[in-house]
Write a protein that holds these residues in place. Sequence first.
Motif, PDB file in Angstrom:
ATOM      1  N   THR A  50      34.674  -4.086  64.693  1.00 11.11           N
ATOM      2  CA  THR A  50      34.128  -4.987  65.719  1.00 11.11           C
ATOM      3  C   THR A  50      33.145  -4.183  66.556  1.00 11.11           C
ATOM      4  O   THR A  50      33.512  -3.593  67.569  1.00 11.11           O
ATOM      5  CB  THR A  50      35.251  -5.559  66.615  1.00 11.11           C
ATOM      6  OG1 THR A  50      36.039  -4.475  67.123  1.00 11.11           O
ATOM      7  CG2 THR A  50      36.128  -6.513  65.844  1.00 11.11           C
ATOM      8  N   PRO A  51      31.882  -4.114  66.122  1.00 10.26           N
ATOM      9  CA  PRO A  51      30.897  -3.292  66.840  1.00 10.26           C
ATOM     10  C   PRO A  51      30.620  -3.804  68.247  1.00 10.26           C
ATOM     11  O   PRO A  51      30.965  -4.924  68.600  1.00 10.26           O
ATOM     12  CB  PRO A  51      29.641  -3.390  65.966  1.00 10.26           C
ATOM     13  CG  PRO A  51      29.951  -4.285  64.828  1.00 10.26           C
ATOM     14  CD  PRO A  51      31.321  -4.822  64.989  1.00 10.26           C
ATOM     15  N   GLY A  52      29.965  -2.940  69.029  1.00  9.40           N
ATOM     16  CA  GLY A  52      29.569  -3.329  70.378  1.00  9.40           C
ATOM     17  C   GLY A  52      30.657  -3.078  71.404  1.00  9.40           C
ATOM     18  O   GLY A  52      31.724  -2.532  71.109  1.00  9.40           O
ATOM     19  N   LEU A  53      30.363  -3.489  72.622  1.00  6.30           N
ATOM     20  CA  LEU A  53      31.288  -3.276  73.735  1.00  6.30           C
ATOM     21  C   LEU A  53      32.560  -4.096  73.570  1.00  6.30           C
ATOM     22  O   LEU A  53      32.515  -5.264  73.182  1.00  6.30           O
ATOM     23  CB  LEU A  53      30.629  -3.687  75.056  1.00  6.30           C
ATOM     24  CG  LEU A  53      29.374  -2.940  75.510  1.00  6.30           C
ATOM     25  CD1 LEU A  53      28.818  -3.598  76.770  1.00  6.30           C
ATOM     26  CD2 LEU A  53      29.680  -1.473  75.763  1.00  6.30           C
ATOM     27  N   ARG A  54      33.696  -3.489  73.855  1.00  8.51           N
ATOM     28  CA  ARG A  54      34.941  -4.231  74.044  1.00  8.51           C
ATOM     29  C   ARG A  54      35.102  -4.431  75.561  1.00  8.51           C
ATOM     30  O   ARG A  54      34.392  -3.842  76.367  1.00  8.51           O
ATOM     31  CB  ARG A  54      36.136  -3.477  73.485  1.00  8.51           C
ATOM     32  CG  ARG A  54      36.117  -3.240  71.976  1.00  8.51           C
ATOM     33  CD  ARG A  54      36.209  -4.528  71.172  1.00  8.51           C
ATOM     34  NE  ARG A  54      34.883  -5.058  70.846  1.00  8.51           N
ATOM     35  CZ  ARG A  54      34.629  -6.315  70.534  1.00  8.51           C
ATOM     36  NH1 ARG A  54      35.591  -7.204  70.528  1.00  8.51           N
ATOM     37  NH2 ARG A  54      33.408  -6.701  70.245  1.00  8.51           N
ATOM     38  N   LEU A  58      33.136  -2.681  78.827  1.00  9.73           N
ATOM     39  CA  LEU A  58      32.324  -3.512  79.726  1.00  9.73           C
ATOM     40  C   LEU A  58      32.799  -3.366  81.175  1.00  9.73           C
ATOM     41  O   LEU A  58      31.996  -3.175  82.088  1.00  9.73           O
ATOM     42  CB  LEU A  58      32.406  -4.974  79.279  1.00  9.73           C
ATOM     43  CG  LEU A  58      31.607  -5.991  80.096  1.00  9.73           C
ATOM     44  CD1 LEU A  58      30.117  -5.736  79.951  1.00  9.73           C
ATOM     45  CD2 LEU A  58      31.967  -7.413  79.652  1.00  9.73           C
ATOM     46  N   LEU A  59      34.118  -3.435  81.373  1.00  5.97           N
ATOM     47  CA  LEU A  59      34.668  -3.298  82.717  1.00  5.97           C
ATOM     48  C   LEU A  59      34.392  -1.911  83.287  1.00  5.97           C
ATOM     49  O   LEU A  59      34.094  -1.764  84.471  1.00  5.97           O
ATOM     50  CB  LEU A  59      36.178  -3.562  82.694  1.00  5.97           C
ATOM     51  CG  LEU A  59      36.608  -5.015  82.532  1.00  5.97           C
ATOM     52  CD1 LEU A  59      38.128  -5.097  82.379  1.00  5.97           C
ATOM     53  CD2 LEU A  59      36.164  -5.854  83.714  1.00  5.97           C
ATOM     54  N   ASP A  76      27.538  -7.869  77.679  1.00  2.00           N
ATOM     55  CA  ASP A  76      28.779  -8.638  77.563  1.00  2.00           C
ATOM     56  C   ASP A  76      29.587  -8.040  76.416  1.00  2.00           C
ATOM     57  O   ASP A  76      29.127  -7.104  75.742  1.00  2.00           O
ATOM     58  CB  ASP A  76      28.454 -10.111  77.289  1.00  2.00           C
ATOM     59  CG  ASP A  76      29.550 -11.048  77.798  1.00  2.00           C
ATOM     60  OD1 ASP A  76      30.705 -10.590  77.915  1.00  2.00           O
ATOM     61  OD2 ASP A  76      29.256 -12.219  78.072  1.00  2.00           O
ATOM     62  N   VAL A  77      30.769  -8.581  76.177  1.00  2.00           N
ATOM     63  CA  VAL A  77      31.561  -8.133  75.024  1.00  2.00           C
ATOM     64  C   VAL A  77      30.731  -8.356  73.761  1.00  2.00           C
ATOM     65  O   VAL A  77      30.184  -9.444  73.549  1.00  2.00           O
ATOM     66  CB  VAL A  77      32.894  -8.899  74.947  1.00  2.00           C
ATOM     67  CG1 VAL A  77      33.612  -8.584  73.647  1.00  2.00           C
ATOM     68  CG2 VAL A  77      33.780  -8.546  76.131  1.00  2.00           C
ATOM     69  N   GLY A  78      30.598  -7.307  72.937  1.00  5.02           N
ATOM     70  CA  GLY A  78      29.806  -7.392  71.718  1.00  5.02           C
ATOM     71  C   GLY A  78      28.406  -6.811  71.835  1.00  5.02           C
ATOM     72  O   GLY A  78      27.745  -6.571  70.814  1.00  5.02           O
ATOM     73  N   THR A  79      27.936  -6.568  73.057  1.00  6.37           N
ATOM     74  CA  THR A  79      26.606  -5.978  73.260  1.00  6.37           C
ATOM     75  C   THR A  79      26.545  -4.600  72.602  1.00  6.37           C
ATOM     76  O   THR A  79      27.452  -3.787  72.754  1.00  6.37           O
ATOM     77  CB  THR A  79      26.298  -5.853  74.761  1.00  6.37           C
ATOM     78  OG1 THR A  79      26.229  -7.159  75.330  1.00  6.37           O
ATOM     79  CG2 THR A  79      24.975  -5.131  74.994  1.00  6.37           C
TER      80      THR A  79
END
Length: 358
Positions: A50-54, A58-59, A76-79
């Motif tokens: 699952t690439p990108g930010l979790r 993000l937080l 966002d999530v996924g960025t």
Amino acid sequence: MRRKMSSKEILKIDGSFGEGGGSILRICAGYSVLFNQPINIYNIRANRSTPGLRLQHLLGLKTLADLTNGKLSKCDVGTEEITFIPGKEIPKQNIDINIRTAASVGLLLQPLQIACLGYNKPKEIEILLKGGGTIGKWAPDLNYLENVTYNLFKSAGFRIELDIQKYGFYPKGGASTICRMYPQNKKLKPLNLTKLGNVSFVTGKIVCTKNLSNARVCERIKNSAEAKIKQELNLKANINYEYVDSLSTGVGVSLWAKSGTGAIISSGTVLGEKGTPSEKVGQEAAENIITYIKNDIPVSKYLSDQLIPLLGYINEPSKLKVLEVTSHAKTNLELIGRFTSREYEIKAHRNYSIIHFK
């Protein structure tokens, strides 16, 4: 006193290099504030399923921007690409973070603790974290952080305290934690952990949810671990345990031992899984710490990952003796080279390696 937004050229970092995980993001974000260096990270977690930010990444980024009045690009999530420009000199004294999942509280705190290394004001930064996981996979649990990592941070001159008000486990999380960081007024001290030395006592903490109390899960883990330590090392062990309320069922174990040289060796975080006997969980935790003690290793593989960002910032020689140099550790070392001119070397020996910050 405030400082202007950094006018330095943005440092571009490929988030897929090395181990290619979230630690690249956490360390770069913390170092961005620490060295007042704007960053652009692309290919974030590109090699993951699952690439990108979790959510925890993000937080962490949004909290860091809020804490320091920095500028974070829309994400966002996924960025998979972000730009962060660090902000003002003195961070806020109080921050509230709401975590909707079982995201690791310990990992979320990492960029914040790195960023705060460079501040001497305010006297205390209080972070209230509502939600999240205190014990979970692929992350240091909060008992481990408090008793191992943060104890060694304190030896270097940087104090962090944790108040675990409620535990959280996967999948619902729901923890409640207060973290207090105390920016230092004095120069940070190097760490030289090259000998374990004498260990006379092993302790630790077992945490299980109350629905497991009838099966005596805590007691069985404790008895198994203590018996294994006695058998293999002839050492006394007294492991504490606690049954807790939580939204999800969970079992977590962390063992540690202080030595005469100032080292603190640990099993790391060991989780109980459905179908795994409690006795096996206790044996696994015991075997982890036994391996380090038998081989005179003062720094576990998990701890080296966490100490490297600190020692990379302290401008004096430090040494760590480790059983193995993990992919996380190698990536962390490479990242330090992107932000600083700090020199280091890894000397491999037959049964161990020395990480030397020059």
